[in-house]
Scaffold this active site. Structure first.
Site, mmCIF file in Angstrom:
data_model
loop_
_atom_site.group_PDB
_atom_site.id
_atom_site.type_symbol
_atom_site.label_atom_id
_atom_site.label_comp_id
_atom_site.label_asym_id
_atom_site.label_seq_id
_atom_site.Cartn_x
_atom_site.Cartn_y
_atom_site.Cartn_z
ATOM 1 N N LEU A 16 0.850 -1.184 0.000
ATOM 2 C CA LEU A 16 0.000 0.000 0.000
ATOM 3 C C LEU A 16 0.888 1.236 0.000
ATOM 4 O O LEU A 16 1.761 1.390 0.859
ATOM 5 C CB LEU A 16 -0.883 -0.022 1.249
ATOM 6 C CG LEU A 16 -2.060 0.950 1.325
ATOM 7 C CD1 LEU A 16 -3.012 0.751 0.152
ATOM 8 C CD2 LEU A 16 -2.806 0.740 2.641
ATOM 9 N N LEU B 230 1.387 4.672 0.963
ATOM 10 C CA LEU B 230 0.823 5.644 1.883
ATOM 11 C C LEU B 230 1.188 7.077 1.517
ATOM 12 O O LEU B 230 0.686 8.024 2.147
ATOM 13 C CB LEU B 230 1.286 5.342 3.319
ATOM 14 C CG LEU B 230 0.821 3.995 3.876
ATOM 15 C CD1 LEU B 230 1.296 3.822 5.310
ATOM 16 C CD2 LEU B 230 -0.697 3.856 3.803
ATOM 17 N N LYS B 231 2.015 7.260 0.506
ATOM 18 C CA LYS B 231 2.289 8.611 0.007
ATOM 19 C C LYS B 231 1.191 9.075 -0.947
ATOM 20 O O LYS B 231 1.128 10.259 -1.298
ATOM 21 C CB LYS B 231 3.648 8.648 -0.700
ATOM 22 C CG LYS B 231 4.825 8.386 0.238
ATOM 23 C CD LYS B 231 6.154 8.455 -0.491
ATOM 24 C CE LYS B 231 7.314 8.218 0.467
ATOM 25 N NZ LYS B 231 8.626 8.257 -0.225
ATOM 26 N N GLY C 299 18.713 5.796 15.447
ATOM 27 C CA GLY C 299 19.435 4.836 16.275
ATOM 28 C C GLY C 299 19.067 3.407 15.977
ATOM 29 O O GLY C 299 18.101 3.128 15.255
ATOM 30 N N HIS C 300 19.866 2.510 16.554
ATOM 31 C CA HIS C 300 19.597 1.080 16.507
ATOM 32 C C HIS C 300 19.890 0.501 17.887
ATOM 33 O O HIS C 300 20.216 1.232 18.828
ATOM 34 C CB HIS C 300 20.421 0.395 15.416
ATOM 35 C CG HIS C 300 19.830 0.538 14.048
ATOM 36 N ND1 HIS C 300 18.618 -0.025 13.700
ATOM 37 C CD2 HIS C 300 20.277 1.194 12.944
ATOM 38 C CE1 HIS C 300 18.335 0.270 12.431
ATOM 39 N NE2 HIS C 300 19.325 1.011 11.949
ATOM 40 N N ASP C 301 19.817 -0.797 17.990
ATOM 41 C CA ASP C 301 19.928 -1.482 19.275
ATOM 42 C C ASP C 301 21.126 -1.011 20.098
ATOM 43 O O ASP C 301 20.996 -0.702 21.282
ATOM 44 C CB ASP C 301 20.025 -2.995 19.020
ATOM 45 C CG ASP C 301 19.962 -3.813 20.295
ATOM 46 O OD1 ASP C 301 18.852 -4.106 20.770
ATOM 47 O OD2 ASP C 301 21.032 -4.151 20.831
ATOM 48 N N ASN D 132 22.695 1.751 20.087
ATOM 49 C CA ASN D 132 22.543 3.125 20.570
ATOM 50 C C ASN D 132 21.624 3.194 21.782
ATOM 51 O O ASN D 132 21.891 3.930 22.739
ATOM 52 C CB ASN D 132 21.994 4.016 19.460
ATOM 53 C CG ASN D 132 22.834 3.966 18.211
ATOM 54 O OD1 ASN D 132 22.388 3.477 17.174
ATOM 55 N ND2 ASN D 132 24.067 4.439 18.289
ATOM 56 N N ASP E 209 16.021 -4.038 21.075
ATOM 57 C CA ASP E 209 15.006 -4.350 20.070
ATOM 58 C C ASP E 209 13.967 -5.332 20.603
ATOM 59 O O ASP E 209 12.759 -5.154 20.395
ATOM 60 C CB ASP E 209 15.658 -4.956 18.825
ATOM 61 C CG ASP E 209 16.378 -3.919 17.976
ATOM 62 O OD1 ASP E 209 16.215 -2.711 18.242
ATOM 63 O OD2 ASP E 209 17.108 -4.322 17.055
#
Length: 352
Positions: free
Chosen positions: A68, A70-71, A134-136, A138, A160
């Protein structure tokens, strides 16, 4: 799945997230009987499809997928239509994105006051870090957990999975209970950073008591004492000892033939006690020790490899993740969109 009750049968979940935290959260829900519909962007879908096919398979079994855009205004209308008959919507965008799309909690609540709307982000919808990428690693760093293991990065994605996925599931279940009582949904704001800081119960308590920064191996639950430690066996494998209570420690000492160590459980220093236990465990392979001690209450277990644990996990080979957009026509036809309309939406790039 085998051994799981279908507690959430009849619950419909729209999953707009990508990668690990949201996927694991909705996998828990799917495993409990919820119908999870992945809302994926055209072309690439969930990034995990290309970044790690094995992880994608592990975390998206039994779900449905629709593509889908969404834009596109029509795509947003379709999402609202789906939300009007769903129970949960989970999104993982940065704060402000869903508002700009006209798909915020107030926007969705206008079409379904019972819907539970979950925003899963690194640092929450507000606060000093809310706009940070960020990720885990961070979230673990800012949350203080990484400092307990420096310079090693944990081998599992704690932020996470515990700070994100588990907190999301708990938030949804709490909100479902509240909805049962009030008839209304709510906005659940999940911050993986907040979830990480909640793991510091013991270190923070220790710091507040002593004023000293926690150090690996310096606290009761991180290896300070022989009764709660890890030891290498004769075959190079490791054993974990969790004989924290005095009765467990006494039983372990009796089974190892070192009863004289029973009153020395918490004496300082512990070097001699640790060395004695370590020398005893060096006399046999790890699994021989486990076989010998497993019938007694002394809290000794082997440190197993991932392959050993995987051999005991439920077999998921009978469940398969959806192909990108596999269920687009089927799901949207339930919303009253006719086949010719679906074909036209596909031609316009709204769906795929």
């Amino acid at each position: 799945m085998t051994g799981l009750q279908m507690d959430l049968e009849g619950i419909v979940v729209l999953d707009l997230t990508r990668l690990l935290p949201g996927a694991v959260a909705t996998q828990y829900l799917a495993d409990r009987g919820a119908e999870v519909i992945k809302i994926e962007q055209p072309g690439i879908g969930d990034y995990a499809r290309t970044m790690s096919a094995a992880v994608f398979k592990q975390t998206n079994a039994g779900k449905k997928s629709i593509v889908l855009n969404l834009k596109n205004p029509r795509g947003r209308e379709i999402l609202k239509s789906l939300a009007s008959t769903s129970d949960v919507l989970i999104e993982g965008n940065r704060p402000g994105v869903m508002e700009r799309l006209g798909l915020s909690f107030p926007d969705i609540k206008a079409v379904n006051k019972r819907l539970i709307y979950v925003s899963l982000t690194g640092y929450g919808q507000s606060g000093p870090y809310s706009d940070l990428a960020g990720h885990d690693v961070n979230y673990l760093a800012l949350g203080g957990v990484l400092n307990l293991n420096l310079p090693v990065i944990p081998g599992v994605q704690i932020a996470d999975l515990v700070g994100g996925a588990m907190q999301t599931v708990m938030g949804i279940l709490f909100a479902l209970v509240t909805r049962h009582r009030t008839g209304e949904g709510r906005h659940v704001d999940v911050s993986m950073y907040d979830g990480v800081t909640s793991l510091l119960t013991v270190p923070v308590a220790g710091y507040r008591e002593t004023g000293c920064e926690p150090r690996p191996g310096a606290d009761t639950l991180s290896g300070r004492y022989a009764c709660y430690n890890i030891y290498q066996a004769a075959d190079g494998r490791w054993l974990a000892v969790g004989a924290l209570e005095s009765k467990f420690w006494a039983e372990l000492c009796r089974r190892l033939g070192c009863e004289d160590l029973i009153p020395r459980q918490f004496e300082e220093p512990q070097d001699a006690v640790k060395a004695r236990i370590a020398a005893i465990f060096q006399t046999k392979p790890a699994h021989d020790w486990f076989d010998q001690l497993r019938d007694s209450d002394c809290c000794v277990t082997p440190v197993r490899t991932v392959s050993e644990v995987a051999a005991e996990l439920h077999d998921r080979d009978d469940l398969h993740p959806p192909e990108l957009g596999e269920h687009t026509f089927g799901v949207l036809s339930r919303s009253g969109i006719t086949r010719p309309e679906l074909e036209e939406l596909k031609r316009q790039g709204v769906i795929a």
